[in-house]
Design an enzyme around this catalytic site. Structure first.
Site, PDB file in Angstrom:
ATOM      1  N   HIS A  34       3.867   6.280   2.044  1.00 33.57           N
ATOM      2  CA  HIS A  34       5.048   7.140   1.936  1.00 33.57           C
ATOM      3  C   HIS A  34       4.687   8.618   2.125  1.00 33.57           C
ATOM      4  CE1 HIS A  34       3.731   8.616  -1.999  1.00 33.57           C
ATOM      5  NE2 HIS A  34       3.375   7.367  -2.256  1.00 33.57           N
ATOM      6  N   GLU A  38       3.468   0.088  -5.629  1.00 33.83           N
ATOM      7  CA  GLU A  38       2.174   0.638  -6.026  1.00 33.83           C
ATOM      8  C   GLU A  38       1.631  -0.072  -7.269  1.00 33.83           C
ATOM      9  OE1 GLU A  38      -0.560   1.613  -5.350  1.00 33.83           O
ATOM     10  OE2 GLU A  38      -0.419   3.766  -4.908  1.00 33.83           O
TER      11      GLU A  38
END
Length: 213
Positions: free
Chosen positions: A9, A82
């Protein structure tokens, strides 16, 4: 041949603050949005069949900006989120260094030894994301697949495809925001043809190196 285009990201507000995110979230900064747009522009001539993104907001926003106005489906995937960092999530690196110096040292230097209460180990993340990527490869065999995810997930996938051990997870190139990694898969061969590439950044100002997850 199947091609995996894997990226991280864009830069977030917590990245700038030095705050760990894990499975919590913060918004992309203006630079983070630009990083995603730059990557999308660099891939404009690549026929992407599907985009699969971590379900975290920062990854989904990055995926949308990379896609731009192209007609490509974005699939949200919880298993590409994550590493879960337990009570560390939302804390500053400096705070963690004070109350958990040994665990923090293990996190960055000895990932095979890292373990905290209510958080995932690197092995658990590795198992989660590699099982998921195999499902993705089976479902989209012969396609060009863009995966938008996070630093530890990316490093876990690199560790997997390069047959490394968990202790060596952080070795190799650092995964900067929206860096591009390409894996070519043909029969039993899995080969990186690009890793940690940020050539889509128009200037050095775009390169924001951070070690926040």
């Amino acid at each position: 041949m199947t091609r995996l285009y894997i990226t991280r990201h864009g830069q977030t507000e917590w990245n700038v603050e030095g705050r760990l995110q894990g499975q919590k979230d913060s918004k992309l900064t203006e630079l983070g949005e630009s990083q995603a747009i730059w990557l999308g522009e660099s891939l404009k001539d690549v026929e992407i069949d599907i985009i699969i993104s971590s379900s975290s907001g920062r990854a989904m926003k990055t995926a949308e900006l990379i896609r731009g106005n192209r007609d490509i489906e974005i699939m949200s995937n919880d298993n590409l989120r994550e590493i879960h960092l337990g009570e560390w999530e939302g804390q500053l690196h400096l705070e963690i260094e004070k109350h958990s110096p040994d665990e923090q040292k293990n996190f960055w230097n000895f990932p095979h030894l890292y373990k905290i209460k209510d958080g995932e180990t690197f092995q658990q993340v590795f198992d989660r994301v590699t099982n998921e990527i195999e499902r993705v490869l089976l479902d989209f065999q012969g396609k060009n697949i863009l995966v938008v995810t996070h630093a530890v997930v990316l490093k876990s996938l690199i560790t997997y495809f390069e047959n490394k051990e968990i202790k060596d997870l952080w070795s190799g190139k650092f995964m900067n925001s929206t860096c591009l990694n390409i894996v070519e898969i043909k029969n039993d061969s899995r080969k990186f043809v690009l890793q940690g590439d940020t050539s889509h950044y128009p200037t050095e100002e775009g390169l924001y190196s951070n070690n926040n997850c």
